[in-house]
Design a protein around this motif. Structure first.
Motif, mmCIF file in Angstrom:
data_model
loop_
_atom_site.group_PDB
_atom_site.id
_atom_site.type_symbol
_atom_site.label_atom_id
_atom_site.label_comp_id
_atom_site.label_asym_id
_atom_site.label_seq_id
_atom_site.Cartn_x
_atom_site.Cartn_y
_atom_site.Cartn_z
ATOM 1 N N PRO A 19 0.809 -1.227 0.000
ATOM 2 C CA PRO A 19 0.000 0.000 0.000
ATOM 3 C C PRO A 19 0.834 1.265 0.000
ATOM 4 O O PRO A 19 0.452 2.269 -0.574
ATOM 5 N N LEU A 20 2.000 1.209 0.679
ATOM 6 C CA LEU A 20 2.862 2.382 0.683
ATOM 7 C C LEU A 20 3.314 2.719 -0.720
ATOM 8 O O LEU A 20 3.355 3.876 -1.114
ATOM 9 N N ALA A 21 3.674 1.657 -1.468
ATOM 10 C CA ALA A 21 4.107 1.883 -2.848
ATOM 11 C C ALA A 21 2.950 2.405 -3.689
ATOM 12 O O ALA A 21 3.117 3.251 -4.574
ATOM 13 N N THR A 22 1.703 1.889 -3.425
ATOM 14 C CA THR A 22 0.544 2.321 -4.190
ATOM 15 C C THR A 22 0.211 3.778 -3.909
ATOM 16 O O THR A 22 -0.040 4.581 -4.802
ATOM 17 N N ASN A 23 0.232 4.152 -2.602
ATOM 18 C CA ASN A 23 -0.082 5.523 -2.239
ATOM 19 C C ASN A 23 0.923 6.504 -2.812
ATOM 20 O O ASN A 23 0.585 7.632 -3.137
ATOM 21 N N ALA A 24 2.171 6.050 -2.900
ATOM 22 C CA ALA A 24 3.209 6.936 -3.435
ATOM 23 C C ALA A 24 2.939 7.315 -4.870
ATOM 24 O O ALA A 24 3.382 8.350 -5.348
ATOM 25 N N ASP A 83 17.581 -1.949 0.699
ATOM 26 C CA ASP A 83 17.105 -3.320 0.883
ATOM 27 C C ASP A 83 16.566 -3.471 2.298
ATOM 28 O O ASP A 83 17.249 -3.113 3.268
ATOM 29 N N MET A 84 15.330 -3.972 2.417
ATOM 30 C CA MET A 84 14.734 -4.280 3.715
ATOM 31 C C MET A 84 14.479 -5.785 3.781
ATOM 32 O O MET A 84 13.924 -6.366 2.843
ATOM 33 N N ASP A 342 8.701 -0.020 -11.333
ATOM 34 C CA ASP A 342 10.060 0.115 -11.866
ATOM 35 C C ASP A 342 11.120 0.255 -10.778
ATOM 36 O O ASP A 342 12.281 -0.068 -11.005
ATOM 37 N N GLY A 343 10.716 0.736 -9.603
ATOM 38 C CA GLY A 343 11.707 0.977 -8.561
ATOM 39 C C GLY A 343 11.590 0.107 -7.342
ATOM 40 O O GLY A 343 12.288 0.334 -6.350
ATOM 41 N N MET A 344 10.719 -0.907 -7.384
ATOM 42 C CA MET A 344 10.494 -1.735 -6.197
ATOM 43 C C MET A 344 10.312 -3.192 -6.596
ATOM 44 O O MET A 344 9.515 -3.518 -7.476
ATOM 45 N N THR A 345 11.065 -4.081 -5.940
ATOM 46 C CA THR A 345 10.987 -5.513 -6.196
ATOM 47 C C THR A 345 10.920 -6.266 -4.876
ATOM 48 O O THR A 345 11.673 -5.963 -3.949
ATOM 49 N N ILE A 346 10.019 -7.233 -4.789
ATOM 50 C CA ILE A 346 9.902 -8.075 -3.608
ATOM 51 C C ILE A 346 10.389 -9.476 -3.962
ATOM 52 O O ILE A 346 9.987 -10.050 -4.980
ATOM 53 N N THR A 347 11.255 -10.022 -3.112
ATOM 54 C CA THR A 347 11.841 -11.340 -3.359
ATOM 55 C C THR A 347 11.730 -12.210 -2.113
ATOM 56 O O THR A 347 12.533 -12.075 -1.185
ATOM 57 N N PRO A 348 10.735 -13.093 -2.057
ATOM 58 C CA PRO A 348 10.703 -14.081 -0.977
ATOM 59 C C PRO A 348 11.586 -15.275 -1.340
ATOM 60 O O PRO A 348 11.707 -15.636 -2.523
ATOM 61 N N GLY A 349 12.225 -15.873 -0.344
ATOM 62 C CA GLY A 349 13.092 -17.015 -0.611
ATOM 63 C C GLY A 349 13.231 -17.903 0.600
ATOM 64 O O GLY A 349 12.939 -17.501 1.732
ATOM 65 N N SER A 368 13.357 -4.594 -2.217
ATOM 66 C CA SER A 368 14.438 -3.760 -2.741
ATOM 67 C C SER A 368 13.862 -2.534 -3.452
ATOM 68 O O SER A 368 12.911 -2.643 -4.233
ATOM 69 N N PHE A 369 14.442 -1.380 -3.155
ATOM 70 C CA PHE A 369 14.052 -0.122 -3.796
ATOM 71 C C PHE A 369 15.273 0.438 -4.513
ATOM 72 O O PHE A 369 16.389 0.395 -4.014
ATOM 73 N N SER A 370 15.050 1.006 -5.676
ATOM 74 C CA SER A 370 16.114 1.694 -6.399
ATOM 75 C C SER A 370 15.564 3.019 -6.920
ATOM 76 O O SER A 370 14.438 3.096 -7.414
#
Length: 371
Positions: A19-24, A83-84, A342-349, A368-370
């Protein structure tokens, strides 16, 4: 049980981040434009000094620049990444904490050119962890631990000499000049070495000078030397010398590298091949230390670039180089990276690492944010 409870926490964390990414993305650009009237606000002059500082620099490909008016060169760029990581582990080792943890790191990259062919690069890292007491997940992901303090991670200057490329710098690896031959999208920091962390991926990040040359047809050669900061090519400390030969084709690549670390030598081989649906990467490395038997390690990984909205990676390999008399231990990982924008990727592993103390299984979600 702690591991499976943590599995419930990770999706919740993702739910908070999305949601944070969506609101942005819902910013009213019309409101912003109301404040951008340059007739009333002169942004350029707001940063202007009373006395202009004039300098003569070569801007990339632009010729001689006579006046920067105290500002940056047009060729200077900055990039940022964050990276978080939320992670939890389940371990047979009684000394391993199974707590669910949150860690972060931020990277800043500064780059400028003076001739259009050279590049001065500075890497700055910020990490929230303590290097002496970092969480298991942060260590596995290779996050920087600087206690929240800005730390220069490397300064390099690269420039051409004839047809060759030269790189010199501090806190820099010899392998920065190598071509390599691994297309695997690693999850764990260790797996990013592709099984050849002492040869093709030789590190130590000391005072380094390296040169590379790319021939026609895809063949390249590279080599260099690195020394401790306290004494360059001296009798104290370990000086390392490395050389690599690589060939890159349309769908494949191969790289062979040799490293001499005075009392230990390494020989590594990497190869990669791209199929229609995936790319395969493998790595082999031998280690020959004075007074010890020859040790051997390997790696294999598959990356599927298009699986739904993201990409899937599966990899395994030895946790180190082992002699014939050693008990061998392995690490396995699986991860799925999908871009939110384009600036945010989520990677579960998920990963499992074997050791003499028992197996450790970890579940990690990295955002990850860039920018």
């Amino acid at each position: 049980m702690k591991l499976f409870k943590s599995l419930l926490i990770a999706p919740t964390a993702l739910g908070l981040m999305v949601p944070l990414a969506t609101n942005a993305s819902e910013v009213n650009l019309n409101d912003i434009s109301n404040y951008s009237d340059l007739e009333s606000i002169d942004l350029a002059n707001s940063f202007k000094k009373d006395e202009e500082v004039k300098s003569t620099l070569l801007a990339g490909g632009e010729g001689l620049v006579d006046d920067h008016s105290g500002g940056f060169s047009e060729t200077t760029t900055a990039s940022f990444s964050v990276d978080m990581v939320v992670g939890a582990v389940d371990s047979d080792d009684a000394t391993t904490s199974e707590a669910t943890t949150f860690d972060y790191q931020m990277g800043i990259g500064l780059s400028t050119s003076f001739t259009g062919e050279d590049s001065l690069d500075v890497a700055i890292d910020i990490g929230g962890g303590d290097g002496d007491a970092q969480s298991i997940s942060a260590t596995a992901m290779g996050l920087d631990a600087t206690k929240g303090v800005l730390t220069v991670d490397g300064v390099t200057y690269s420039f051409p000499v004839g047809g060759a490329s030269v790189i010199v710098g501090d806190a820099t690896d010899i392998s920065a000049a190598y071509t390599g031959a691994c297309s695997y999208s690693a999850f764990l920091d260790y797996m990013g070495n592709c099984g050849t962390g002492n040869s093709v991926g030789v590190g130590t990040a000391g005072v380094t000078a390296a040169v590379s040359y790319a021939f026609d047809g895809g063949f390249s050669l590279a080599g260099g030397v690195t020394s401790p900061q306290s004494e360059i090519l001296g009798e104290t400390g370990v000086d390392m010398y490395g050389i690599e030969a690589a060939y890159t084709g349309e769908d494949f690549g191969v790289s062979l590298a040799y490293t001499d670390a005075e009392t230990t030598t390494y020989l590594g081989l990497n190869g990669t091949y791209s199929f229609d649906v995936a790319s395969l990467s493998v790595g082999l490395e031998t280690e020959d230390a004075d007074g010890s038997d020859e040790a051997f390690g390997w790696f294999a990984g598959l990356t599927f670039d298009e699986v739904g909205p993201g990409s899937l990676s599966l990899g395994m390999g030895t946790t180190a180089n082992f002699t014939d008399d050693d008990d061998e231990y392995y690490v396995y990982e699986a991860s799925y990276a999908y871009p939110i924008n384009d600036g945010m990727t989520i990677t579960p592993g998920i990963y499992t690492a074997e050791s003499s103390a028992g197996d450790t299984t970890g579940v990690i979600v990295k955002t990850s944010f860039s920018f």
